[in-house]
Scaffold this motif. Structure first.
Motif, PDB file in Angstrom:
ATOM      1  N   GLY A  96      43.326  39.722  44.459  1.00 45.11           N
ATOM      2  CA  GLY A  96      42.005  40.006  43.925  1.00 45.11           C
ATOM      3  C   GLY A  96      41.008  40.256  45.041  1.00 45.11           C
ATOM      4  O   GLY A  96      41.115  39.686  46.123  1.00 45.11           O
ATOM      5  N   SER A  97      40.064  41.130  44.790  1.00 39.44           N
ATOM      6  CA  SER A  97      38.944  41.356  45.703  1.00 39.44           C
ATOM      7  C   SER A  97      37.704  41.574  44.851  1.00 39.44           C
ATOM      8  O   SER A  97      37.798  41.948  43.682  1.00 39.44           O
ATOM      9  N   VAL A  98      36.537  41.327  45.451  1.00 43.67           N
ATOM     10  CA  VAL A  98      35.288  41.419  44.704  1.00 43.67           C
ATOM     11  C   VAL A  98      34.283  42.223  45.499  1.00 43.67           C
ATOM     12  O   VAL A  98      34.157  42.061  46.710  1.00 43.67           O
ATOM     13  N   LYS A  99      33.561  43.076  44.810  1.00 50.25           N
ATOM     14  CA  LYS A  99      32.445  43.799  45.405  1.00 50.25           C
ATOM     15  C   LYS A  99      31.248  43.556  44.493  1.00 50.25           C
ATOM     16  O   LYS A  99      31.363  43.676  43.271  1.00 50.25           O
ATOM     17  N   TYR A 100      30.124  43.187  45.091  1.00 53.64           N
ATOM     18  CA  TYR A 100      28.899  42.989  44.326  1.00 53.64           C
ATOM     19  C   TYR A 100      27.874  44.018  44.771  1.00 53.64           C
ATOM     20  O   TYR A 100      27.564  44.119  45.952  1.00 53.64           O
ATOM     21  N   TYR A 101      27.379  44.811  43.827  1.00 51.95           N
ATOM     22  CA  TYR A 101      26.282  45.735  44.104  1.00 51.95           C
ATOM     23  C   TYR A 101      25.704  46.203  42.776  1.00 51.95           C
ATOM     24  O   TYR A 101      26.375  46.176  41.745  1.00 51.95           O
ATOM     25  N   GLY A 102      24.464  46.586  42.833  1.00 53.87           N
ATOM     26  CA  GLY A 102      23.805  47.069  41.624  1.00 53.87           C
ATOM     27  C   GLY A 102      23.712  46.029  40.530  1.00 53.87           C
ATOM     28  O   GLY A 102      23.705  46.355  39.358  1.00 53.87           O
ATOM     29  N   GLY A 103      23.679  44.721  40.909  1.00 56.24           N
ATOM     30  CA  GLY A 103      23.581  43.657  39.917  1.00 56.24           C
ATOM     31  C   GLY A 103      24.874  43.349  39.194  1.00 56.24           C
ATOM     32  O   GLY A 103      24.889  42.592  38.238  1.00 56.24           O
ATOM     33  N   LYS A 104      25.989  43.942  39.622  1.00 55.79           N
ATOM     34  CA  LYS A 104      27.286  43.718  38.976  1.00 55.79           C
ATOM     35  C   LYS A 104      28.300  43.144  39.939  1.00 55.79           C
ATOM     36  O   LYS A 104      28.385  43.561  41.078  1.00 55.79           O
ATOM     37  N   VAL A 105      29.072  42.176  39.448  1.00 54.38           N
ATOM     38  CA  VAL A 105      30.235  41.662  40.156  1.00 54.38           C
ATOM     39  C   VAL A 105      31.408  42.496  39.661  1.00 54.38           C
ATOM     40  O   VAL A 105      31.686  42.546  38.464  1.00 54.38           O
ATOM     41  N   ARG A 106      32.091  43.188  40.580  1.00 59.38           N
ATOM     42  CA  ARG A 106      33.213  44.066  40.228  1.00 59.38           C
ATOM     43  C   ARG A 106      34.486  43.498  40.849  1.00 59.38           C
ATOM     44  O   ARG A 106      34.638  43.489  42.061  1.00 59.38           O
ATOM     45  N   ILE A 107      35.374  43.007  39.999  1.00 58.19           N
ATOM     46  CA  ILE A 107      36.622  42.384  40.440  1.00 58.19           C
ATOM     47  C   ILE A 107      37.751  43.407  40.324  1.00 58.19           C
ATOM     48  O   ILE A 107      37.929  44.023  39.272  1.00 58.19           O
ATOM     49  N   SER A 108      38.486  43.592  41.416  1.00 56.40           N
ATOM     50  CA  SER A 108      39.654  44.486  41.414  1.00 56.40           C
ATOM     51  C   SER A 108      40.906  43.633  41.542  1.00 56.40           C
ATOM     52  O   SER A 108      40.990  42.767  42.414  1.00 56.40           O
ATOM     53  N   LEU A 109      41.873  43.880  40.679  1.00 60.52           N
ATOM     54  CA  LEU A 109      43.126  43.131  40.672  1.00 60.52           C
ATOM     55  C   LEU A 109      44.291  44.046  41.006  1.00 60.52           C
ATOM     56  O   LEU A 109      44.307  45.215  40.620  1.00 60.52           O
TER      57      LEU A 109
END
Length: 131
Positions: free
Chosen positions: A45-58
Protein backbone atom coordinates in the motif's frame (compact mmCIF):
# COMPACT_ATOMS: atom_id res chain seq x y z
CA UNK A 1 17.46 53.71 -29.78
CA UNK A 2 14.80 54.60 -27.21
CA UNK A 3 12.09 52.70 -29.12
CA UNK A 4 14.31 49.57 -29.22
CA UNK A 5 14.82 49.79 -25.45
CA UNK A 6 11.08 50.29 -24.91
CA UNK A 7 10.26 47.26 -27.08
CA UNK A 8 12.84 45.15 -25.23
CA UNK A 9 11.45 46.14 -21.80
CA UNK A 10 7.88 45.52 -22.99
CA UNK A 11 8.86 42.06 -24.28
CA UNK A 12 10.68 41.22 -21.03
CA UNK A 13 7.71 42.23 -18.86
CA UNK A 14 5.33 40.25 -21.10
CA UNK A 15 7.52 37.15 -20.72
CA UNK A 16 7.62 37.64 -16.93
CA UNK A 17 3.82 37.90 -16.77
CA UNK A 18 3.46 34.77 -18.91
CA UNK A 19 5.81 32.83 -16.61
CA UNK A 20 3.81 33.52 -13.41
CA UNK A 21 1.37 30.63 -14.05
CA UNK A 22 4.35 28.30 -14.44
CA UNK A 23 5.44 29.07 -10.87
CA UNK A 24 2.02 28.80 -9.21
CA UNK A 25 1.56 24.97 -9.42
CA UNK A 26 4.58 24.38 -7.17
CA UNK A 27 2.55 25.69 -4.23
CA UNK A 28 0.05 22.88 -4.81
CA UNK A 29 2.79 20.31 -4.31
CA UNK A 30 3.67 21.91 -0.97
CA UNK A 31 0.21 20.82 0.24
CA UNK A 32 0.69 17.17 -0.70
CA UNK A 33 2.02 14.29 1.37
CA UNK A 34 3.22 10.86 0.30
CA UNK A 35 3.46 7.74 2.44
CA UNK A 36 5.80 5.53 0.37
CA UNK A 37 4.96 1.96 -0.64
CA UNK A 38 5.11 -0.61 2.14
CA UNK A 39 4.45 -4.36 1.83
CA UNK A 40 3.15 -6.68 4.53
CA UNK A 41 1.82 -10.25 4.04
CA UNK A 42 2.09 -9.89 0.25
CA UNK A 43 -0.11 -6.76 0.24
CA UNK A 44 1.44 -3.40 -0.72
CA UNK A 45 0.00 0.00 0.00
CA UNK A 46 1.01 3.60 -0.61
CA UNK A 47 -0.77 6.86 0.11
CA UNK A 48 -0.79 10.24 -1.57
CA UNK A 49 -2.61 13.19 -0.03
CA UNK A 50 -3.48 16.23 -2.14
CA UNK A 51 -6.49 18.32 -2.96
CA UNK A 52 -8.11 17.41 0.38
CA UNK A 53 -8.20 13.69 -0.51
CA UNK A 54 -6.34 10.70 0.88
CA UNK A 55 -5.67 8.41 -2.12
CA UNK A 56 -4.66 4.86 -1.22
CA UNK A 57 -3.09 2.65 -3.91
CA UNK A 58 -3.01 -1.11 -3.37
CA UNK A 59 -1.00 -3.80 -5.12
CA UNK A 60 0.01 -7.35 -4.38
CA UNK A 61 3.05 -9.56 -4.67
CA UNK A 62 0.68 -12.42 -5.54
CA UNK A 63 0.20 -13.28 -9.21
CA UNK A 64 -3.57 -13.84 -9.22
CA UNK A 65 -5.03 -11.03 -7.13
CA UNK A 66 -8.56 -10.25 -8.34
CA UNK A 67 -9.57 -7.79 -5.62
CA UNK A 68 -8.76 -6.49 -2.14
CA UNK A 69 -10.79 -6.63 1.05
CA UNK A 70 -10.35 -3.18 2.56
CA UNK A 71 -11.33 -1.27 5.69
CA UNK A 72 -10.36 1.92 7.41
CA UNK A 73 -9.94 1.50 11.14
CA UNK A 74 -12.56 1.70 12.50
CA UNK A 75 -14.73 1.02 9.49
CA UNK A 76 -16.73 -1.52 7.59
CA UNK A 77 -15.06 -4.02 5.30
CA UNK A 78 -15.57 -3.39 1.58
CA UNK A 79 -14.22 -4.92 -1.62
CA UNK A 80 -12.08 -2.66 -3.85
CA UNK A 81 -10.07 -2.98 -7.06
CA UNK A 82 -6.68 -1.36 -6.61
CA UNK A 83 -7.38 1.63 -4.43
CA UNK A 84 -9.63 3.78 -2.34
CA UNK A 85 -9.90 7.49 -1.60
CA UNK A 86 -11.68 9.70 0.91
CA UNK A 87 -11.79 13.36 1.93
CA UNK A 88 -9.71 14.53 4.92
CA UNK A 89 -8.46 17.77 6.42
CA UNK A 90 -4.69 18.47 6.53
CA UNK A 91 -3.00 17.03 9.63
CA UNK A 92 -5.30 14.00 10.05
CA UNK A 93 -3.91 10.46 10.27
CA UNK A 94 -5.07 6.91 10.81
CA UNK A 95 -4.71 3.34 9.61
CA UNK A 96 -6.26 1.10 7.00
CA UNK A 97 -6.14 -2.66 6.52
CA UNK A 98 -6.25 -4.75 3.36
CA UNK A 99 -6.16 -8.34 2.17
CA UNK A 100 -5.17 -9.41 -1.35
CA UNK A 101 -7.71 -11.95 -2.63
CA UNK A 102 -8.24 -14.35 -5.50
CA UNK A 103 -11.89 -14.85 -6.31
CA UNK A 104 -13.13 -18.42 -5.94
CA UNK A 105 -14.76 -20.07 -8.94
CA UNK A 106 -18.12 -21.83 -9.22
CA UNK A 107 -19.50 -20.52 -5.92
CA UNK A 108 -16.32 -21.17 -3.93
CA UNK A 109 -15.12 -18.56 -1.45
CA UNK A 110 -12.24 -16.24 -2.26
CA UNK A 111 -8.77 -17.09 -0.99
CA UNK A 112 -7.13 -14.13 0.78
CA UNK A 113 -3.88 -13.21 2.48
CA UNK A 114 -3.71 -12.30 6.14
CA UNK A 115 -4.76 -8.73 6.95
CA UNK A 116 -2.05 -6.10 6.55
CA UNK A 117 -2.38 -2.77 8.38
CA UNK A 118 -0.83 0.46 7.08
CA UNK A 119 -0.70 4.12 8.12
CA UNK A 120 -2.13 7.05 6.19
CA UNK A 121 -1.76 10.72 6.92
CA UNK A 122 -2.52 14.12 5.51
CA UNK A 123 0.43 15.81 7.17
CA UNK A 124 4.04 14.86 7.93
CA UNK A 125 5.92 12.57 5.56
CA UNK A 126 7.09 9.12 6.60
CA UNK A 127 10.19 7.13 5.68
CA UNK A 128 10.05 4.32 3.09
CA UNK A 129 9.76 0.84 4.55
CA UNK A 130 9.69 -2.68 3.12
CA UNK A 131 8.89 -5.75 5.22
Amino acid sequence: MLSTLTKTLAAASTIAVLMIPLVAPSTAYANSTTVPRKCINGVCGSVKYYGGKVRISLSSKLSRTTHFNFKTNPGDQIEVGNGYSFDREPGDSGTYSAQACERGGFGARSTCTKWATFDWNSGAQEQEEEQ
